[in-house]
Design a protein around this motif. Structure first.
Motif, PDB file in Angstrom:
ATOM      1  N   VAL A  98      10.288  15.408 -84.933  1.00 44.29           N
ATOM      2  CA  VAL A  98      10.392  16.243 -83.736  1.00 44.29           C
ATOM      3  C   VAL A  98       9.209  17.211 -83.686  1.00 44.29           C
ATOM      4  O   VAL A  98       8.941  17.919 -84.656  1.00 44.29           O
ATOM      5  CB  VAL A  98      11.719  17.032 -83.737  1.00 44.29           C
ATOM      6  CG1 VAL A  98      11.744  18.048 -82.603  1.00 44.29           C
ATOM      7  CG2 VAL A  98      12.902  16.076 -83.612  1.00 44.29           C
ATOM      8  N   TYR A  99       8.508  17.213 -82.552  1.00 42.05           N
ATOM      9  CA  TYR A  99       7.381  18.118 -82.335  1.00 42.05           C
ATOM     10  C   TYR A  99       7.816  19.241 -81.395  1.00 42.05           C
ATOM     11  O   TYR A  99       8.287  18.985 -80.287  1.00 42.05           O
ATOM     12  CB  TYR A  99       6.190  17.372 -81.731  1.00 42.05           C
ATOM     13  CG  TYR A  99       5.477  16.478 -82.712  1.00 42.05           C
ATOM     14  CD1 TYR A  99       4.283  16.875 -83.301  1.00 42.05           C
ATOM     15  CD2 TYR A  99       5.999  15.231 -83.065  1.00 42.05           C
ATOM     16  CE1 TYR A  99       3.621  16.056 -84.217  1.00 42.05           C
ATOM     17  CE2 TYR A  99       5.353  14.405 -83.972  1.00 42.05           C
ATOM     18  CZ  TYR A  99       4.164  14.830 -84.540  1.00 42.05           C
ATOM     19  OH  TYR A  99       3.524  14.017 -85.443  1.00 42.05           O
TER      20      TYR A  99
ATOM     21  N   THR B 260      10.732  14.876 -89.888  1.00 49.25           N
ATOM     22  CA  THR B 260       9.984  16.120 -90.054  1.00 49.25           C
ATOM     23  C   THR B 260       9.928  16.876 -88.730  1.00 49.25           C
ATOM     24  O   THR B 260       9.871  16.271 -87.656  1.00 49.25           O
ATOM     25  CB  THR B 260       8.554  15.825 -90.540  1.00 49.25           C
ATOM     26  OG1 THR B 260       8.636  15.121 -91.782  1.00 49.25           O
ATOM     27  CG2 THR B 260       7.751  17.093 -90.726  1.00 49.25           C
ATOM     28  N   ILE B 261       9.954  18.194 -88.803  1.00 50.11           N
ATOM     29  CA  ILE B 261       9.786  19.046 -87.624  1.00 50.11           C
ATOM     30  C   ILE B 261       8.394  19.672 -87.692  1.00 50.11           C
ATOM     31  O   ILE B 261       8.038  20.293 -88.698  1.00 50.11           O
ATOM     32  CB  ILE B 261      10.859  20.147 -87.555  1.00 50.11           C
ATOM     33  CG1 ILE B 261      12.257  19.522 -87.456  1.00 50.11           C
ATOM     34  CG2 ILE B 261      10.618  21.064 -86.353  1.00 50.11           C
ATOM     35  CD1 ILE B 261      13.391  20.533 -87.478  1.00 50.11           C
TER      36      ILE B 261
ATOM     37  N   TYR C 108      18.561  12.531 -83.695  1.00 54.46           N
ATOM     38  CA  TYR C 108      17.211  11.977 -83.812  1.00 54.46           C
ATOM     39  C   TYR C 108      16.667  12.144 -85.228  1.00 54.46           C
ATOM     40  O   TYR C 108      15.989  11.264 -85.760  1.00 54.46           O
ATOM     41  CB  TYR C 108      16.261  12.673 -82.836  1.00 54.46           C
ATOM     42  CG  TYR C 108      16.474  12.302 -81.389  1.00 54.46           C
ATOM     43  CD1 TYR C 108      15.937  11.128 -80.859  1.00 54.46           C
ATOM     44  CD2 TYR C 108      17.214  13.120 -80.547  1.00 54.46           C
ATOM     45  CE1 TYR C 108      16.127  10.786 -79.528  1.00 54.46           C
ATOM     46  CE2 TYR C 108      17.409  12.795 -79.219  1.00 54.46           C
ATOM     47  CZ  TYR C 108      16.867  11.630 -78.706  1.00 54.46           C
ATOM     48  OH  TYR C 108      17.065  11.289 -77.393  1.00 54.46           O
ATOM     49  N   LEU C 109      16.943  13.286 -85.843  1.00 51.79           N
ATOM     50  CA  LEU C 109      16.357  13.618 -87.138  1.00 51.79           C
ATOM     51  C   LEU C 109      17.024  12.920 -88.314  1.00 51.79           C
ATOM     52  O   LEU C 109      16.382  12.634 -89.321  1.00 51.79           O
ATOM     53  CB  LEU C 109      16.424  15.137 -87.364  1.00 51.79           C
ATOM     54  CG  LEU C 109      15.496  16.004 -86.508  1.00 51.79           C
ATOM     55  CD1 LEU C 109      15.980  17.455 -86.514  1.00 51.79           C
ATOM     56  CD2 LEU C 109      14.067  15.925 -87.035  1.00 51.79           C
ATOM     57  N   SER C 110      18.323  12.646 -88.201  1.00 54.52           N
ATOM     58  CA  SER C 110      19.100  12.249 -89.377  1.00 54.52           C
ATOM     59  C   SER C 110      18.819  10.841 -89.893  1.00 54.52           C
ATOM     60  O   SER C 110      19.033  10.567 -91.069  1.00 54.52           O
ATOM     61  CB  SER C 110      20.594  12.396 -89.083  1.00 54.52           C
ATOM     62  OG  SER C 110      20.953  11.611 -87.960  1.00 54.52           O
ATOM     63  N   GLY C 111      18.348   9.925 -89.063  1.00 61.15           N
ATOM     64  CA  GLY C 111      18.096   8.569 -89.533  1.00 61.15           C
ATOM     65  C   GLY C 111      19.383   7.803 -89.773  1.00 61.15           C
ATOM     66  O   GLY C 111      20.481   8.251 -89.453  1.00 61.15           O
ATOM     67  N   ILE C 112      19.250   6.623 -90.368  1.00 60.11           N
ATOM     68  CA  ILE C 112      20.412   5.763 -90.645  1.00 60.11           C
ATOM     69  C   ILE C 112      20.502   5.541 -92.155  1.00 60.11           C
ATOM     70  O   ILE C 112      19.581   4.981 -92.757  1.00 60.11           O
ATOM     71  CB  ILE C 112      20.293   4.404 -89.930  1.00 60.11           C
ATOM     72  CG1 ILE C 112      20.178   4.632 -88.414  1.00 60.11           C
ATOM     73  CG2 ILE C 112      21.490   3.516 -90.251  1.00 60.11           C
ATOM     74  CD1 ILE C 112      19.920   3.363 -87.636  1.00 60.11           C
TER      75      ILE C 112
ATOM     76  N   LYS D  24       7.947  16.383 -77.901  1.00 58.83           N
ATOM     77  CA  LYS D  24       8.063  14.929 -78.047  1.00 58.83           C
ATOM     78  C   LYS D  24       8.776  14.579 -79.350  1.00 58.83           C
ATOM     79  O   LYS D  24       8.915  15.414 -80.245  1.00 58.83           O
ATOM     80  CB  LYS D  24       6.686  14.269 -78.018  1.00 58.83           C
ATOM     81  CG  LYS D  24       5.799  14.609 -79.214  1.00 58.83           C
ATOM     82  CD  LYS D  24       4.461  13.900 -79.129  1.00 58.83           C
ATOM     83  CE  LYS D  24       3.569  14.257 -80.335  1.00 58.83           C
ATOM     84  NZ  LYS D  24       2.264  13.572 -80.268  1.00 58.83           N
ATOM     85  N   ILE D  25       9.211  13.324 -79.425  1.00 56.85           N
ATOM     86  CA  ILE D  25       9.860  12.799 -80.626  1.00 56.85           C
ATOM     87  C   ILE D  25       9.191  11.478 -80.976  1.00 56.85           C
ATOM     88  O   ILE D  25       8.977  10.631 -80.098  1.00 56.85           O
ATOM     89  CB  ILE D  25      11.374  12.591 -80.403  1.00 56.85           C
ATOM     90  CG1 ILE D  25      12.041  13.931 -80.049  1.00 56.85           C
ATOM     91  CG2 ILE D  25      12.024  11.994 -81.645  1.00 56.85           C
ATOM     92  CD1 ILE D  25      13.496  13.793 -79.657  1.00 56.85           C
ATOM     93  N   THR D  26       8.827  11.308 -82.242  1.00 53.99           N
ATOM     94  CA  THR D  26       8.216  10.056 -82.687  1.00 53.99           C
ATOM     95  C   THR D  26       9.053   9.426 -83.791  1.00 53.99           C
ATOM     96  O   THR D  26       9.808  10.114 -84.475  1.00 53.99           O
ATOM     97  CB  THR D  26       6.789  10.295 -83.230  1.00 53.99           C
ATOM     98  OG1 THR D  26       6.862  11.082 -84.430  1.00 53.99           O
ATOM     99  CG2 THR D  26       5.925  11.023 -82.201  1.00 53.99           C
ATOM    100  N   ASP D  27       8.906   8.109 -83.966  1.00 51.54           N
ATOM    101  CA  ASP D  27       9.592   7.463 -85.078  1.00 51.54           C
ATOM    102  C   ASP D  27       8.784   7.661 -86.352  1.00 51.54           C
ATOM    103  O   ASP D  27       7.728   8.303 -86.346  1.00 51.54           O
ATOM    104  CB  ASP D  27       9.867   5.986 -84.782  1.00 51.54           C
ATOM    105  CG  ASP D  27       8.589   5.161 -84.603  1.00 51.54           C
ATOM    106  OD1 ASP D  27       7.511   5.602 -85.055  1.00 51.54           O
ATOM    107  OD2 ASP D  27       8.672   4.074 -84.007  1.00 51.54           O
ATOM    108  N   SER D  28       9.265   7.104 -87.449  1.00 48.66           N
ATOM    109  CA  SER D  28       8.623   7.334 -88.748  1.00 48.66           C
ATOM    110  C   SER D  28       7.223   6.739 -88.828  1.00 48.66           C
ATOM    111  O   SER D  28       6.437   7.100 -89.706  1.00 48.66           O
ATOM    112  CB  SER D  28       9.498   6.752 -89.865  1.00 48.66           C
ATOM    113  OG  SER D  28       9.721   5.365 -89.650  1.00 48.66           O
TER     114      SER D  28
END
Length: 756
Positions: free
Chosen positions: A242-243, A76-77, A207-211, A486-490
């Motif tokens: 992503v913030y 999420t952004i 970062y956003l796309s995941g695996i 900043k960027i955080t995980d799920s």
């Protein structure tokens, strides 16, 4: 003499000799063939079992296994305050297991139902039902209404055809942008495979796309999927969040007034606004006008569609592609422009830093100056006469700045040009950043230096200009602009932070403070033409630059222009810098003071209170400061009237009831002291309307008088002093509104002059 027996033996040997030799040769040849054949086979076998071993094993596994990708949920952004700007909403994927069909009637019923639900070709779906597989994708990313229809089809197949376990619904994801076009050029969008294509979606795609997950299915020797007990599921991993540094509220305010500026000034080539935290480089807002709906990024405007339709058919595809690229383009980062007079803040800072000038240094302007046979004009063709350095800044005097540029010389000019960051990309975390266009070292002549001193004949990006403006105001520090904090995980764990990054200090803190004073003086002296806002210490500079070296757009002026304003506030403790520019205005004016400064004022008048920047009014300004309406509902008419008068307003009662049920203006609305609060005691009285008059061209007192006579209220913005003249109103004249409605009226200082 030989005996008869000997002769016979010799004859037999003679007869057997050639045949015997042929048989021997044949045997040798066969043996050689066998040796070579077996040798080649052994060598081939050795090659296959050593050199190609891993490759053949992989091929064998591929033949035995079917590998299906399962979508990962994209991160999420968020905006700076945690508001969702982009998210992946849950949808569904329709899959079927055609190997489980038992007869053609089942296949035909399933194909008919699926083709009708999803508007697919029946024959294509029917062919899919004949595959010997446990997993065939029918449709991805279906919404709730289609899901319900699929579930109905599943029930029908089960009841009427005894066909169960053939059609399944799997979780899938669809990118959704709840704010539609807000910050579209910054956020960007994703493609059909959920990959980022523009903006932050592209820049932070990894970062956003995941695996993605996997469904691995075993197949038998005939290539048919084996039952589900031979499946292996590998769960997908959600993408990171992503913030942004973008503040949704500030972004909305900027977009509102920028779009109004485009419409009011008939701007032909869009506008740009950037708001930056001067101390950290965080981008609070970034606007390219005429944005697009992120949920439908391939939908062109009616104007673009009409233009494409008018082109030859062979070139329509090319024209459409060009129109889409232009619509998606982030003009704040990807385009360059000639900055014009806003660049003078950098030239003045360099001269101060080098001790070439001070506040008492004088310059003489006769209306023009000659450099190497070229005559360069001032906006004041009669000349400013003798003026101080500070006055030259306020007058935006071109001849004075030509002289300042000559004091610096080409070498020092280049040094500070580079120091402020114009010669390099800023490195902002957005795709497509353009490079500047400047003279090569040693190639800058006398005339080049002269025109560069007032911001002409070289090109920079808007993001470079706002970064330099921040450096002028914050003590001389060139900070790294950025849109992600900043960027955080799920699970919410922070995996990356974007900290403040200082590249260099280009001017001293002392020089910066002096420039803040001089630019504040410019705003105070020039009023609304230079960004003046009642109650706030604002510093800034207007700019009007000719568009050189580009094809002229069909504007009504002799040249095409860039109209801009670049400033910051508060001047004594800078927090926010803002650049506003419009590319090719074609309305009544093109000067930055007339086109961009009013927009800057309107935006900052809302943003500064939102940021809790303290006000400091003069005695004259206090007379025009808005007061807030209270809540006067739910009480008797007499109690409401008493409360209204206690707050400094007059009360007008509508209706025959005894209790106030509603009011205009609403609670907390800003309006001038002495304004009218309309109190409604029944619903029938709400039908009355008033036609809004024109408030343009009036003084603040005159505006108040007109509003009072009409039963309306006003809120002031801009240069609300006795010398101010109303320049615009937010509700057009002739509009029907309820009594007591608040009309926001903007003012410009009528005593100010055009100095660009």
């Amino acid at each position: 003499m030989q005996s008869p027996g000997s002769k016979n033996n010799l004859k037999k040997r003679a007869e057997k000799g050639p045949a015997q030799r042929l048989r021997q040769r044949t045997a040798i040849l066969i043996l050689l063939i066998l040796v070579l054949g077996f040798g080649a086979a052994v060598l081939r076998l050795t090659y296959l079992t050593t050199v190609q071993s891993s490759e053949l094993q992989e091929a064998a596994v591929d033949l035995q296994l079917a590998d299906t990708t399962v979508s990962a949920k994209r991160g999420t952004i968020y905006d700076a305050n945690g508001n969702v700007l982009a998210e992946s909403a849950s949808v569904w994927q329709v899959v079927m297991s055609p190997i489980n069909f038992k007869n053609d009637k089942q296949r035909q019923a399933a194909a008919k139902g699926l083709s009708e639900i999803f508007d697919l070709e029946y024959n294509d779906v029917l062919e899919d039902t004949k595959q010997q597989s446990h997993y065939v994708v029918v449709k991805r990313r279906i919404e709730s209404d289609e899901r319900e229809k699929v579930l109905e089809l599943v029930d029908t197949l089960k009841k009427n055809y005894k066909c169960a376990g053939v059609i399944q619904l799997l979780d899938d994801y669809k990118r959704y942008y709840p704010k539609n076009s807000l910050a579209s050029s910054v956020i960007g969008f994703t493609g059909s495979d959920d990959q980022g294509l523009e903006g932050v979606e592209y820049e932070y795609d990894s970062y956003l796309s995941g695996i993605p997950g996997r469904i691995i299915t075993a197949q038998n020797a005939r290539g048919i999927d084996m039952p589900f007990q031979y499946e292996q599921n590998v769960e997908s991993e959600d993408g990171n969040n992503v913030y942004l540094t973008i503040d949704e509220t500030i972004q909305s305010i900027c977009e509102k007034y920028m779009q109004k500026g485009v419409e009011d000034n008939n701007v032909l080539n869009k506008g740009v606004c950037i708001a930056m935290d001067v101390n950290t480089g965080a981008i609070l807002a970034m606007v390219t006008t005429d944005g697009y709906d992120l949920n439908n990024p391939y939908e062109l405007s009616a104007k673009d569609k009409k233009k494409i339709k008018s082109t030859p058919k062979k070139k329509q595809a090319e024209a459409e592609s060009a129109a889409l690229s232009a619509m998606w383009r982030n003009k704040a980062v990807a385009d360059t422009y000639m900055p014009g007079s806003v660049f003078k803040m950098c030239v003045a800072s360099a001269a101060l830093e080098e001790n070439l000038v001070n506040d008492k240094t004088s310059f003489t302007c006769t209306g023009s100056i000659e450099v190497e046979g070229e005559t360069l004009h001032c906006s004041n063709t009669e000349g400013h006469g003798t003026q101080s350095f500070v006055e030259a800044i306020s007058n935006s005097c071109n001849p004075a700045f030509v002289q300042i540029g000559q004091m610096l010389g080409a070498s020092k000019f280049r040094q500070y040009y580079q120091g402020f960051g114009f010669s390099d990309k800023t490195g902002i975390d957005l795709p497509g950043e353009a490079e500047d266009s400047f003279w090569k070292e040693g190639k800058m002549g006398g005339v080049d230096l002269a025109v560069a001193s007032f911001g002409q004949n070289f090109s920079i990006t808007p993001i470079q200009m706002i970064t330099a403006c921040a450096a002028v105001s914050n003590g001389g520090y060139v900070v790294q602009p950025h849109v992600v904090s900043k960027i955080t995980d799920s699970k919410g764990n922070v995996i990356k932070t974007v900290d403040k990054k200082i590249k260099r200090q280009v001017i001293s803190d002392d020089t910066s403070k002096k420039m803040n004073e001089y630019l504040e003086y410019n705003t105070e002296r020039q009023g609304a033409a230079a960004g003046y806002i009642s109650g706030y210490k604002v510093a800034g500079k207007t700019g009007t630059s000719e568009k050189k070296g580009v094809t002229k757009v069909e504007s009504s002026f002799s040249e095409d222009y860039i109209s801009s304003f670049c400033g910051f506030a508060p001047a004594d403790d800078p927090q926010i810098a803002m650049l506003v520019f419009f590319d090719t205005p074609d309305g009544d004016a093109y000067y930055g003071s007339q086109v961009s400064s009013p927009v800057f004022i309107n935006i900052m008048s809302e943003v500064l209170p939102y940021l809790d920047v303290k006000t400091s009014y003069t005695d004259e300004e206090l007379g025009y400061v808005d007061a807030s309406a209270g809540d006067y509902t739910g009480v008797s008419v007499d109690e409401a009237k008493t409360a209204v008068e206690a707050d400094g307003f007059t009360a007008t009662v509508k209706g025959s009831g005894s209790t106030v049920i509603s009011q205009i203006p609403t609670v907390s609305s800003g309006l001038q002291k002495g304004g009218s609060i309309v109190l409604y005691t029944d619903s029938d009285s709400r039908s009355e309307t008033i036609s809004v008059p024109s408030f343009i061209g009036l003084s603040p007192d005159e505006v108040n008088n007109v509003a009072s006579a009409c039963g309306l209220n006003v809120s002031f913005s801009g240069a609300t002093t006795s010398s101010g003249t109303s320049s615009s109103q937010d509700i057009e004249a002739g509009t029907s509104v309820s009594p007591g409605t608040v009309i926001t009226v903007s003012f410009a200082d009528s005593s100010s002059t055009l100095n660009e």
